[in-house]
Design a protein around this motif. Structure first.
Motif, PDB file in Angstrom:
ATOM      1  N   GLU A 156       0.584  -0.910  -0.087  1.00  0.00           N
ATOM      2  CA  GLU A 156      -0.288   0.086   0.182  1.00  0.00           C
ATOM      3  C   GLU A 156       0.782   0.917   0.192  1.00  0.00           C
ATOM      4  OE1 GLU A 156      -3.334   0.834  -0.261  1.00  0.00           O
ATOM      5  OE2 GLU A 156      -3.909  -1.896  -0.611  1.00  0.00           O
ATOM      6  N   ILE A 157       2.188   1.290   0.962  1.00  0.00           N
ATOM      7  CA  ILE A 157       2.725   2.012   0.644  1.00  0.00           C
ATOM      8  C   ILE A 157       3.841   3.010  -0.462  1.00  0.00           C
ATOM      9  CG2 ILE A 157       4.499   2.005   1.668  1.00  0.00           C
ATOM     10  CD1 ILE A 157       2.744   4.505   3.215  1.00  0.00           C
ATOM     11  N   LEU A 158       3.432   1.456  -1.445  1.00  0.00           N
ATOM     12  CA  LEU A 158       4.910   1.899  -2.258  1.00  0.00           C
ATOM     13  C   LEU A 158       3.892   1.941  -3.481  1.00  0.00           C
ATOM     14  CD1 LEU A 158       7.016  -1.582  -2.327  1.00  0.00           C
ATOM     15  CD2 LEU A 158       7.451   1.167  -2.273  1.00  0.00           C
ATOM     16  N   LEU A 159       2.317   1.912  -3.591  1.00  0.00           N
ATOM     17  CA  LEU A 159       1.304   2.297  -4.496  1.00  0.00           C
ATOM     18  C   LEU A 159       1.563   3.625  -4.022  1.00  0.00           C
ATOM     19  CD1 LEU A 159      -1.129  -0.484  -4.505  1.00  0.00           C
ATOM     20  CD2 LEU A 159       0.267   0.174  -6.384  1.00  0.00           C
ATOM     21  N   PHE A 160       1.148   4.130  -2.670  1.00  0.00           N
ATOM     22  CA  PHE A 160       1.101   5.664  -2.692  1.00  0.00           C
ATOM     23  C   PHE A 160       2.425   5.941  -3.172  1.00  0.00           C
ATOM     24  CE2 PHE A 160       1.841   9.151   0.868  1.00  0.00           C
ATOM     25  CZ  PHE A 160       0.616  10.007   0.159  1.00  0.00           C
ATOM     26  N   ILE A 161       3.475   6.151  -2.973  1.00  0.00           N
ATOM     27  CA  ILE A 161       4.843   6.653  -3.222  1.00  0.00           C
ATOM     28  C   ILE A 161       4.553   7.291  -4.527  1.00  0.00           C
ATOM     29  CG2 ILE A 161       7.152   6.652  -2.895  1.00  0.00           C
ATOM     30  CD1 ILE A 161       6.783   5.700  -0.404  1.00  0.00           C
ATOM     31  N   VAL A 210       2.307   9.355  -5.730  1.00  0.00           N
ATOM     32  CA  VAL A 210       2.756  10.709  -5.236  1.00  0.00           C
ATOM     33  C   VAL A 210       4.308  10.838  -6.454  1.00  0.00           C
ATOM     34  CG1 VAL A 210       3.096  12.386  -3.943  1.00  0.00           C
ATOM     35  CG2 VAL A 210       1.729  10.981  -3.312  1.00  0.00           C
ATOM     36  N   GLY A 211       4.997  10.588  -6.760  1.00  0.00           N
ATOM     37  CA  GLY A 211       6.379   9.818  -7.425  1.00  0.00           C
ATOM     38  C   GLY A 211       5.434  10.583  -9.672  1.00  0.00           C
ATOM     39  N   PHE A 212       4.234  10.129  -9.640  1.00  0.00           N
ATOM     40  CA  PHE A 212       4.030  10.785 -10.496  1.00  0.00           C
ATOM     41  C   PHE A 212       3.515  11.722 -10.612  1.00  0.00           C
ATOM     42  CE2 PHE A 212       2.986   5.429 -11.792  1.00  0.00           C
ATOM     43  CZ  PHE A 212       3.959   5.771 -12.383  1.00  0.00           C
ATOM     44  N   ALA A 213       2.806  12.460  -9.689  1.00  0.00           N
ATOM     45  CA  ALA A 213       2.843  13.369  -9.977  1.00  0.00           C
ATOM     46  C   ALA A 213       3.605  13.990  -9.411  1.00  0.00           C
ATOM     47  CB  ALA A 213       1.310  13.983  -8.247  1.00  0.00           C
ATOM     48  N   TYR A 214       4.445  14.782  -9.076  1.00  0.00           N
ATOM     49  CA  TYR A 214       5.455  15.518  -9.218  1.00  0.00           C
ATOM     50  C   TYR A 214       6.591  15.002 -10.225  1.00  0.00           C
ATOM     51  CZ  TYR A 214      10.097  16.906  -7.475  1.00  0.00           C
ATOM     52  OH  TYR A 214      11.326  17.677  -7.410  1.00  0.00           O
TER      53      TYR A 214
END
Length: 139
Positions: free
Chosen positions: A115-120, A123-127
């Motif tokens: 779950e945290i890898l999906l979240f990161i 957010v990484g794609f947004a960045y």
């Protein structure tokens, strides 16, 4: 119907009643903090220096010199400032969501890691999107 309580019944009831004693230090801390805040606000103007000059009374906007008659569009803040502020808030909120994960990392196990890898990644794609669009460039 009236019932009479004996002394042993009264003592037993007193022992069963929940005590608020553990909360007393917390309440005293809040009262002390509130008193300090109120006294600071009220006593500040009375004991502080009151030497005013033109610079102190002038408007200040993030290092940009204010002008009394701004030209068309020249007196406004750059949009990049607001975009950067919004991006800071967005990525700062990411940290708010990552902190509980870091605290409970062992208890969450593999599910939490995925779950945290999906979240990161999200957010990484947004960045990366913001970076490619030039949202972080100050021209």
């Amino acid at each position: 119907m009236l019932t009479l309580l004996t002394r042993t019944d009264t003592v037993q009831l007193a022992q069963e009643a929940p005590s608020l004693k553990p909360y007393l230090p917390l309440v005293l801390l809040f009262v002390l903090a509130l008193a300090f805040a109120v006294l600071s606000v009220l006593l500040g103007p009375l004991v502080g220096p009151s030497r005013y000059n033109k610079a102190k009374l002038a408007a200040y906007e993030c290092g940009i010199e204010p002008s009394p008659q701004p030209l068309v569009g020249a007196g406004r803040m750059p949009v990049a400032y607001y975009i950067t502020a919004m991006l800071f808030i967005l990525f700062d909120i990411e940290m708010v969501f990552l902190y509980p994960f870091a605290v409970q990392a062992d208890a969450l196990g593999t599910f939490g890691l995925v779950e945290i890898l999906l979240f990161i990644a999200t957010v990484g794609f947004a960045y990366a999107y913001v970076w490619r669009r030039g949202g972080l460039d100050w021209n």
